[in-house]
Design a protein around this motif. Structure first.
Motif, short mmCIF file in Angstrom:
data_model
loop_
_atom_site.label_atom_id
_atom_site.label_comp_id
_atom_site.label_asym_id
_atom_site.label_seq_id
_atom_site.Cartn_x
_atom_site.Cartn_y
_atom_site.Cartn_z
N MET A 240 0.85 -1.19 0.00
CA MET A 240 0.00 0.00 0.00
C MET A 240 0.89 1.24 0.00
N ILE A 241 0.50 2.23 -0.81
CA ILE A 241 1.18 3.53 -0.82
C ILE A 241 0.21 4.55 -0.23
N VAL A 242 0.58 5.11 0.91
CA VAL A 242 -0.24 6.13 1.57
C VAL A 242 0.22 7.50 1.09
N TYR A 243 -0.71 8.30 0.58
CA TYR A 243 -0.37 9.66 0.16
C TYR A 243 -1.14 10.66 1.02
N LEU A 244 -0.48 11.75 1.37
CA LEU A 244 -1.06 12.76 2.24
C LEU A 244 -0.58 14.14 1.81
N GLU A 245 -1.45 15.13 1.90
CA GLU A 245 -1.06 16.51 1.60
C GLU A 245 -1.65 17.42 2.67
N SER A 246 -0.87 18.41 3.06
CA SER A 246 -1.31 19.33 4.11
C SER A 246 -1.91 20.58 3.50
N ALA A 247 -3.02 21.03 4.08
CA ALA A 247 -3.67 22.24 3.59
C ALA A 247 -2.93 23.50 4.01
N GLY A 248 -1.89 23.37 4.83
CA GLY A 248 -1.13 24.54 5.24
C GLY A 248 -0.73 24.53 6.70
N SER A 249 -0.92 23.41 7.39
CA SER A 249 -0.55 23.33 8.80
C SER A 249 0.96 23.52 8.97
N ASP A 250 1.35 24.09 10.09
CA ASP A 250 2.77 24.29 10.34
C ASP A 250 3.45 22.95 10.65
N ALA A 251 4.77 22.97 10.67
CA ALA A 251 5.54 21.74 10.80
C ALA A 251 5.23 20.96 12.09
N PRO A 252 5.13 21.61 13.26
CA PRO A 252 4.78 20.83 14.46
C PRO A 252 3.42 20.14 14.36
N SER A 253 2.45 20.82 13.73
CA SER A 253 1.12 20.21 13.57
C SER A 253 1.18 19.01 12.64
N VAL A 254 1.94 19.15 11.54
CA VAL A 254 2.11 18.02 10.61
C VAL A 254 2.78 16.86 11.33
N LEU A 255 3.79 17.13 12.13
CA LEU A 255 4.47 16.09 12.88
C LEU A 255 3.51 15.38 13.81
N ARG A 256 2.67 16.12 14.53
CA ARG A 256 1.70 15.48 15.43
C ARG A 256 0.71 14.62 14.67
N MET A 257 0.19 15.14 13.55
CA MET A 257 -0.81 14.37 12.80
C MET A 257 -0.20 13.09 12.22
N LEU A 258 1.00 13.17 11.68
CA LEU A 258 1.65 11.97 11.14
C LEU A 258 1.90 10.95 12.24
N TRP A 259 2.29 11.40 13.42
CA TRP A 259 2.48 10.47 14.52
C TRP A 259 1.16 9.83 14.93
N SER A 260 0.07 10.59 14.89
CA SER A 260 -1.22 9.99 15.25
C SER A 260 -1.60 8.90 14.26
N LEU A 261 -1.30 9.10 12.98
CA LEU A 261 -1.59 8.09 11.97
C LEU A 261 -0.66 6.89 12.13
N ARG A 262 0.58 7.16 12.48
CA ARG A 262 1.51 6.07 12.74
C ARG A 262 1.00 5.21 13.90
N LEU A 263 0.54 5.83 14.97
CA LEU A 263 0.02 5.08 16.12
C LEU A 263 -1.25 4.32 15.77
N ALA A 264 -2.01 4.84 14.78
CA ALA A 264 -3.24 4.16 14.34
C ALA A 264 -2.97 3.06 13.34
N GLY A 265 -1.69 2.84 12.99
CA GLY A 265 -1.34 1.73 12.10
C GLY A 265 -1.43 2.02 10.63
N TRP A 266 -1.53 3.30 10.25
CA TRP A 266 -1.70 3.62 8.83
C TRP A 266 -0.49 3.24 7.98
N PHE A 267 0.68 3.18 8.56
CA PHE A 267 1.88 2.89 7.78
C PHE A 267 2.40 1.47 8.00
N ARG A 268 1.65 0.70 8.78
CA ARG A 268 2.11 -0.65 9.14
C ARG A 268 2.27 -1.54 7.91
#
Length: 341
Positions: A240-268
């Motif tokens: 699976m190839i996961v693609y994501l684009e940010s609408a303009g969130s700053d870098a710390p917000s992007v980091l938090r959201m990606l970590w939340s997806l990682r914890l939810a198993g999106w990249f497993r």
């Protein structure tokens, strides 16, 4: 494993329904709206503006009313359903929709930004492909010659493939009055751009595409509407190839959201990750590339960023559910998407 199913190919003369499941278009932008529908007519299609599409404001109607109108758009034997653009509150609709009934219509659902909050559940829950990377209000602009238009992609025959290459230029200047906007490709995209890999080397990846706007689809994680791990297990034996684009969130917000997806198993189960271009500025000494590295750098899977998706045009059409082969070398990228057979 359950096979992905593609909607019926879009053909000249097909009706294109235009509901507003997120936001409609305010009166001051109706000139641009009608220019977009006229562009579809010139290409041989029959666009149909539904009532909410011309209503401005955060919400053109209640969630229930928007859901009912979206369902009616699919029930009308259209070739495609194409909202005018995204918005903020498409998530209000996810529990109001009969996803199986929508899937049975065999109609392409096309959009991006907040509309990806609806594209992703349709593909995850039903296995029906959806098309990310276009909305009605983008229609007047020429795309780079390296891309396919969404109408061309939606017209590809089941079992066939299509190729796109990375764009040489992107837009970086501010938006101006509609009448002053350049629409030709040579003027619309003025700044050099290229895909980049997180580790700096060449990349090859293969897998089924799934993704959308980071700020909106991340809110689905942990629910059946955002069950990306389940999608991988049901539909993506190839990876699976996961693609994501940010609408303009700053870098710390992007980091938090990606970590939340990682914890939810999106990249497993991911064999690769694509991250779209972002115009967000560096914040507190953390830039976008550093945020990606901190969130994804130790996953031991290839990551491409500054990919041609997102809120910094041009936008490359991607099919949720399509098997994709992607290569990046010396800044030049190529993606081949294979429709289900």
């Amino acid at each position: 494993m359950v096979a992905i199913h593609d909607p019926k190919p879009l053909q000249s003369g097909d009706r294109i329904e235009i509901p507003a499941p997120s936001m409609g278009v305010p009166k001051e932008l109706h000139e641009r709206l009608y220019s977009a529908t006229n562009a579809l007519k010139r290409d041989g299609f029959d666009p149909h503006l539904r009532p909410h599409a011309t209503v401005g404001g955060l919400m053109p109607a209640t969630a229930q009313e928007r859901a009912e109108d979206l369902a009616a758009a699919f029930a009308g034997a259209a070739g495609a359903v194409l909202p005018p653009w995204g918005g903020e509150l498409a998530i209000e609709l996810v529990e109001h929709l009969d996803w199986d009934a929508i899937a049975e219509e065999g109609t392409w659902f096309v959009g991006w930004s907040d509309i990806s909050t609806l594209l992703m559940p349709l593909t995850i829950l039903t296995g029906v492909a959806t098309l990310h990377g276009a909305n009605l209000m983008d229609e007047p602009w020429e795309l780079p010659t390296e891309f396919q238009r969404w109408t061309e992609v939606a017209g590809v025959t089941e079992g066939d493939s299509f190729i796109q290459h990375s764009a040489p230029h992107r837009r970086s200047r501010p938006w101006v009055d509609w009448n002053d906007e350049p629409l030709d490709r040579d003027s619309a995209y003025e700044t050099p751009t290229q895909w980049r890999s997180l580790d700096g080397g060449p990349v090859r990846m293969r897998g089924r595409l799934i993704g959308g706007c980071l700020e909106t689809v991340s809110l689905l994680a942990g629910s059946r509407f955002g069950d990306v791990p389940g999608f991988a297990q049901r539909h993506a034996p190839e990876g699976m190839i996961v693609y994501l684009e940010s609408a303009g969130s700053d870098a710390p917000s992007v980091l938090r959201m990606l970590w939340s997806l990682r914890l939810a198993g999106w990249f497993r189960h991911a064999s690769g990750i694509l991250i779209g271009r972002s115009s967000a500025a560096e914040t507190s000494g953390l830039n976008q590339a550093q945020a990606l590295d901190r969130a994804l750098g130790d996953l031991e899977i290839p990551v491409i960023f500054d990919f041609d998706i997102g809120h910094q045009p041009p936008q490359m059409p991607l099919i949720n559910g399509a098997l994709a082969d992607i290569k990046l070398s010396d800044g030049h990228g190529i993606i081949v998407q294979h429709l289900a057979s």
